[in-house]
Design an enzyme around this catalytic site. Structure first.
Site, PDB file in Angstrom:
ATOM      1  N   ASP A   1     -10.679   3.113  10.474  1.00 20.50           N
ATOM      2  CA  ASP A   1     -10.714   2.733   8.976  1.00 20.50           C
ATOM      3  C   ASP A   1     -11.561   1.418   8.893  1.00 20.50           C
ATOM      4  O   ASP A   1     -11.093   0.371   8.270  1.00 20.50           O
ATOM      5  CB  ASP A   1      -9.400   2.358   8.435  1.00 20.50           C
ATOM      6  CG  ASP A   1      -9.307   2.165   6.860  1.00 20.50           C
ATOM      7  OD1 ASP A   1     -10.586   2.686   6.105  1.00 20.50           O
ATOM      8  OD2 ASP A   1      -8.412   1.472   6.372  1.00 20.50           O
TER       9      ASP A   1
ATOM     10  N   GLY B   1       1.008  -1.356   0.067  1.00 15.67           N
ATOM     11  CA  GLY B   1      -0.172  -0.045  -0.014  1.00 15.67           C
ATOM     12  C   GLY B   1       0.739   1.369   0.015  1.00 15.67           C
ATOM     13  O   GLY B   1       2.046   1.176  -0.126  1.00 15.67           O
ATOM     14  N   ALA B   2       0.345   2.459   0.116  1.00 18.24           N
ATOM     15  CA  ALA B   2       0.994   3.601  -0.093  1.00 18.24           C
ATOM     16  C   ALA B   2       1.737   3.648   1.393  1.00 18.24           C
ATOM     17  O   ALA B   2       2.792   4.491   1.717  1.00 18.24           O
ATOM     18  CB  ALA B   2       0.021   4.920   0.033  1.00 18.24           C
ATOM     19  N   GLU B   3       1.258   3.242   2.632  1.00 18.45           N
ATOM     20  CA  GLU B   3       1.811   3.507   3.794  1.00 18.45           C
ATOM     21  C   GLU B   3       2.730   2.303   4.201  1.00 18.45           C
ATOM     22  O   GLU B   3       3.805   2.624   4.991  1.00 18.45           O
ATOM     23  CB  GLU B   3       0.502   3.584   4.971  1.00 18.45           C
ATOM     24  CG  GLU B   3       0.885   3.932   6.206  1.00 18.45           C
ATOM     25  CD  GLU B   3       1.540   5.428   6.332  1.00 18.45           C
ATOM     26  OE1 GLU B   3       2.266   5.694   7.265  1.00 18.45           O
ATOM     27  OE2 GLU B   3       1.243   6.341   5.592  1.00 18.45           O
ATOM     28  N   ALA B   4       2.522   1.220   3.822  1.00 16.14           N
ATOM     29  CA  ALA B   4       3.078  -0.151   4.409  1.00 16.14           C
ATOM     30  C   ALA B   4       3.070  -1.190   3.350  1.00 16.14           C
ATOM     31  O   ALA B   4       1.975  -1.300   2.402  1.00 16.14           O
ATOM     32  CB  ALA B   4       2.415  -0.600   5.616  1.00 16.14           C
TER      33      ALA B   4
END
Lengths: 201, 252
Positions: B156, B17-20
């Site tokens: 979320d 993902g974008a974060e992890a």
């Protein structure tokens, strides 16, 4: 004794030997020996320290093999990152098992005591050290058991007390079912050990 | 090389993902599999800020999981933490996301596998777990209520962030529902925050599942039952949030 390989750790700390002894008869002498070894000097001191160079973990407050292994893994991680809170990776295992940040308390609770009869012996080492089981047997007078026998010695009331689990909602969910309650206690104990480095209490 | 980075290198990538990035790995030669969540360095942030944010978020996620575990909320156990490397290791859950089980497809799984699974009828998928749809909705509502009663807000809540574990993978041989991904979780006693959690889930149902309304009604019914006297303030706030959307008005 069982041997586990941690291939991502540096070679010097990539092998973990774990043995489980019951009917241990020399706990008091062993404890005195460990304390004495720390103050000996010269070659004699080095040799004696090497003979007791293990983590001696009282098996009663250990919930499961995973509980111990989680502490071992976090202790080796601290060693490789040079952030040990105690003197050695072996004492760090005792520290990691206890939820508080008090070293003396960790050793009192998880280390060998005069009344210890079941003992987990751990050696973190390199692949080069080979005669580990013999070295363990040389210092512990007891009956070597399979690690799977650990389940029979866990003192759940003590684990519950050390991890302050009385009255937690998670235990109420188990609703008096012993098997479920033990799974919950083990799960919380393992998770607490794993996250100790980011727990700031 | 840093030992935790070596651990990731020896693990199987699961998704990115974008974060992890997520990996499936093992800690030692006889270890059960675990999910490794790596919050990798973000090049667009100042390195010092990046390091402290990453550390704080790994710690925050671990603490939220711990609070859930102690409160009896069904979440994966923590297995490994290296905050300075940005890695959190949690228990591997052998099962499927609720999103998949309700026929919404799987998010973030590579195409090859997604093609295969599209042909699976969702009824069959759920039948394999031995859980009826209504029962699944009931469990979702109950777990969210337990979490909110512990004053944890997920941040979320979507059907992708809930998993049903295969009965065969459970020590009690029962299918278990797990809430996952506490990366945005925080502590709050406010009915407002809990209502937003529910609203986000309601929208997620609406956008990914046909027949969403009765499904979400099932979730809410179980939530209400578990919340008891704490339900009323959340219900009031939920009505407000539905009218105005997730974000609070900047006026007043």
């Amino acid at each position: 004794m069982e041997t586990f390989t941690y291939s991502h750790f540096p070679s010097a700390s990539s092998i973990v030997h774990i043995a489980f002894f019951t009917h241990v008869s020399n706990a008091k002498a062993l404890r005195a020996r460990i304390i004495n070894a720390a103050s000996l000097t010269g070659k004699q001191g080095d040799d004696e320290r090497e003979r007791v160079n293990f983590a001696f973990v009282d098996a009663r407050p250990v919930a499961s093999l995973l509980h111990l292994q989680t502490a071992i893994c976090q202790a080796i991680l601290s060693e490789t990152q040079d952030v040990l809170r105690t003197k050695t990776v072996h004492s760090e295992i005792l520290w990691a098992l206890n939820p508080s940040h008090n070293i003396t308390e960790a050793i009192r609770r998880y280390g060998v005591s005069d009344t210890t009869t079941s003992l987990l012996v751990v050696r973190v080492t390199s692949p080069d050290l080979t005669d580990v089981e013999a070295r363990m047997k040389a210092v512990v007078d007891g009956q070597l058991e399979d690690l799977s026998a650990l389940a029979s010695t866990t003192d759940w009331a003590t684990v519950k007390k050390y991890y302050k689990l009385a009255g937690e909602d998670a235990l109420k969910e188990a609703d008096g079912d012993d098997v479920r309650e033990r799974l919950v206690i083990d799960s919380i104990a393992v998770s607490t050990v794993a996250m100790k480095s980011v727990m700031n209490t | 090389m840093d030992s935790t980075i070596a651990l990731l290198a020896s693990s199987q990538p699961v998704s990115q993902g974008a974060e992890a990035a997520l990996y499936k790995g093992t800690l030692h030669s006889a270890s059960a599999p675990l999910l490794l969540k790596h919050r990798f360095a973000k090049g667009y942030r100042h390195p010092t800020l990046d390091a402290s944010l990453t550390k704080a978020r790994v710690a925050g996620e671990a603490r939220a999981l711990m609070k859930c575990l102690r409160s009896g909320v069904s979440v994966p156990g923590i297995r490994f933490v290296d905050a300075s490397a940005g890695v959190l290791g949690i228990e591997w859950i052998d099962g499927r996301s609720v999103r998949f089980l309700l026929g919404g497809g799987d998010e973030g799984v590579d195409d090859e596998e997604a093609d295969e699974t599209e042909e699976t009828e969702e009824e069959d998928a759920l039948a394999e777990y031995g859980v009826a749809r209504d029962e699944l909705m009931r469990r979702i509502g109950t777990e969210i209520a337990k979490m909110h009663l512990a004053d944890i807000v997920h941040g979320d809540l979507t059907t992708s962030n809930m998993m049903l574990r295969l009965p065969s993978a459970s020590p009690t041989n029962q299918p278990t529902l797990f809430l996952i991904d506490f990366g945005l979780a925080y502590t709050s006693a406010l009915a407002e925050d809990k209502a937003v959690d529910l609203y986000v889930l309601e929208r997620a149902f609406g956008s990914t599942h046909p027949d969403a309304e009765p499904l979400f009604a099932g979730v809410l019914a179980a939530y209400e039952e578990r919340m008891g006297k704490h339900w009323l303030p959340v219900r009031r706030k939920l009505e407000d949030v539905r009218l105005r959307g997730r974000k609070r008005s900047m006026v007043g």
